[in-house]
Design a protein around this motif. Structure first.
Motif: not given
Ligand code: NAP
Length: 496
Positions: A169-174, A194-199
């Protein structure tokens, strides 16, 4: 008669993590070779194989978090990361030629003491095996704990535990929700931020966090340590000694004020916003729960794409999480950093002693063992990382190695005296457990104002050792036959 695994063995070890691997090496060095290691996975490594979440590392320095008989002068940094520790363990297996002993894909489903044959009858997922001695090295942190959040089964995004990371599962932008702020979560949060849109970080209890002073070792340092083993021992001893000092505070909570002040300074220096700082400030004495080491958790929490949420989770919906204050936040992924089933490990429901009852039934939710290692009514059973052997301050490998020394000493006694079985005397175990509980009573874990996973269902701290690790080692490393019920053999059980 030969069993499905080829033959009956002297020693069966459950698990090829640090405990199982360490036990196999030491037993062979003592001349006991007839060993099988039953490993449910298809690789060695235990928690260091299973925990592949981004940022996973050890918070005990590597020169102490390694086996004393397998030193590694080549650690790349003071606190190693998961891939390096896992590689180290695989190297130990190769260096000591353990591969032929390991049966991968063999999950232990049941183990019962056969009082007539004086052997353990073990059922694995690939057939039965019998052993004179059973060593449980399956670890205390091997079974993820996933809370039953209302509606969690309806969540349509990806949901996984920190120890079962879904790398597909690619977390980028999620939009990603992390539940929990324990040792695992505070490592993975800065790594994925740094990868995710919102954490969204769902915190139930704020942890105490101390700075993590880590650095890579230079090539010159590594060469020096390789060239002069005494220096490596000195480094290990220095780390060990400093960490043991913390025991004074854990046993005498008022002394923790100094450590707590340092942690508050770290928080104040890292988080300028007083409102956020207040939400990150624990309301219990430092040390009551594990002290976490991180220099990047507080900075990560303050990044614009991160939100710290302290309202309790009320409900999980198909694409969101709703908190008790009525706020609904959309999420594509739900990561459980919610820890492990420590005091209720499934393996204890699979091991049956003399009376046919399981360890779990004997314990009734509150585990006890003589010296954290052997149990009344369970002959020839040795638990590595058994009750009362966890640590809040140092390398658990120090404790495991002491237990392994006990195991080897017991098997040498059996060989020397021609014994078929031994188990602790009830009075010896009861006295030991009472002594442990007495020492535990004054500690920060019992009086620090928190509810930690160290405590079992009855409120007892059946997880930790409440003293210096050298005290445990001194008490445990050699077996005292007077504390054991000994059964003579008609034929040798532990062959010379
Ligand atoms: P953990 O320390 O047990 O933390 C679990 C977190 O999840 C806590 O913040 C807990 O909150 C929260 N939580 C649990 N159930 C919840 C629920 N129903 N709702 C909301 N929050 C919930 O687990 P872990 O971080 O995986 O660490 C476990 C142990 O593994 C550590 O103590 C350590 O021994 C070892 N470990 C070591 C390292 C390292 O060396 N750096 C790294 C990872 C793990 P509460 O505090 O309120 O219960």
């Amino acid at each position: 008669m030969a069993d499905a695994l080829g033959r009956d063995v002297q020693v069966a070890i459950i698990g090829a993590g640090f405990g199982g691997i360490g036990a196999a090496v030491r037993l062979r060095q003592a001349g006991i070779d007839d060993i099988v290691i039953l490993e449910r996975a298809d690789e060695v490594g235990g928690v260091w194989r299973d925990n592949t979440y981004p940022g996973c590392a050890c918070d005990v320095q590597s020169h102490l978090y390694s086996l004393s008989f397998a030193p590694n002068p080549d650690w790349s940094r003071s606190y190693s990361r998961q891939p390096e520790i896992w590689a180290y363990l695989r190297q130990v297996v190769a260096d000591f030629g353990l591969a032929p002993l390991i049966r991968f894909g063999h999950e232990v489903q049941a183990a019962a003491w056969d009082g007539a044959a004086l052997r353990w009858r073990i059922t694995t997922s690939r057939g039965p095996v019998s052993a004179a001695v059973l060593v449980v090295g399956s670890g205390g942190l091997s079974e993820p704990a996933i809370p039953q959040l209302p509606g969690a089964e309806r969540f349509a995004g990806r949901a996984f535990h920190s120890a079962r990371w879904d790398h597909s599962f690619d977390l980028a932008g999620r939009a990603v929700a992390v539940i929990g702020t324990g040792a695992s979560a505070i490592q993975l949060i800065p790594a994925i931020q740094p990868q995710v849109a919102r954490l969204m970080v769902y915190q139930r209890t704020p942890p105490w966090v101390m700075p993590r002073h880590e650095r890579p070792y230079t090539l010159a340092e590594r060469r020096l340590l390789a060239r002069f083993p005494a220096l490596r021992l000195l480094a290990r001893g220095w780390i060990y000694g400093l960490r043991e000092l913390l025991v004074l505070g854990l046993r005498h909570p008022p002394l923790m004020a100094l450590v707590q002040r340092a942690a508050l300074q770290h928080l104040a220096a890292s988080v300028p916003d007083p409102a956020l700082r207040a939400r990150l400030t624990p309301d219990y004495t430092i040390g009551c729960k594990r002290i976490l080491l991180s220099s990047d958790y507080y900075p990560a929490i303050q990044r614009p794409n991160v939100e710290l949420i302290t309202a309790p989770i009320a409900e999980v919906r198909a694409g969101s999480i709703v908190t008790a204050d009525g706020v609904e936040r959309a999420a594509d992924a739900l990561i459980y950093g919610t820890g492990f089933q420590v005091t209720s490990q499934p393996i204890v429901g699979r091991i049956r002693g003399c009376d046919g009852r399981t360890l779990a039934e004997h314990w009734g939710g509150s585990p006890v063992a003589h010296l954290g290692t052997t149990v009344v009514g369970f002959p020839n059973l040795f638990l590595l990382q058994g009750p009362g052997t966890g640590l809040g301050h140092s390398s658990v490998l120090v404790m495991i190695e002491a237990q392994i020394a006990h195991l080897v000493s017991a098997l040498e006694l059996m060989r020397r005296e021609g014994l078929a079985a031994l188990e602790p005397r009830p009075a010896a175990q009861a006295a030991y457990v009472a002594e442990l509980d007495r020492h535990m009573a004054g500690t920060v874990w019992m009086n620090g104002g928190c509810r930690s996973w160290y405590l079992d269902d009855t409120g007892r701290n059946s997880t930790l050792w409440p003293g210096f690790t050298w005290q445990f080692r001194r008490r445990v490393w050699r077996i005292n036959p007077a504390e054991y019920l000994l059964t003579a053999a008609t034929s040798p059980v532990v062959a010379a």
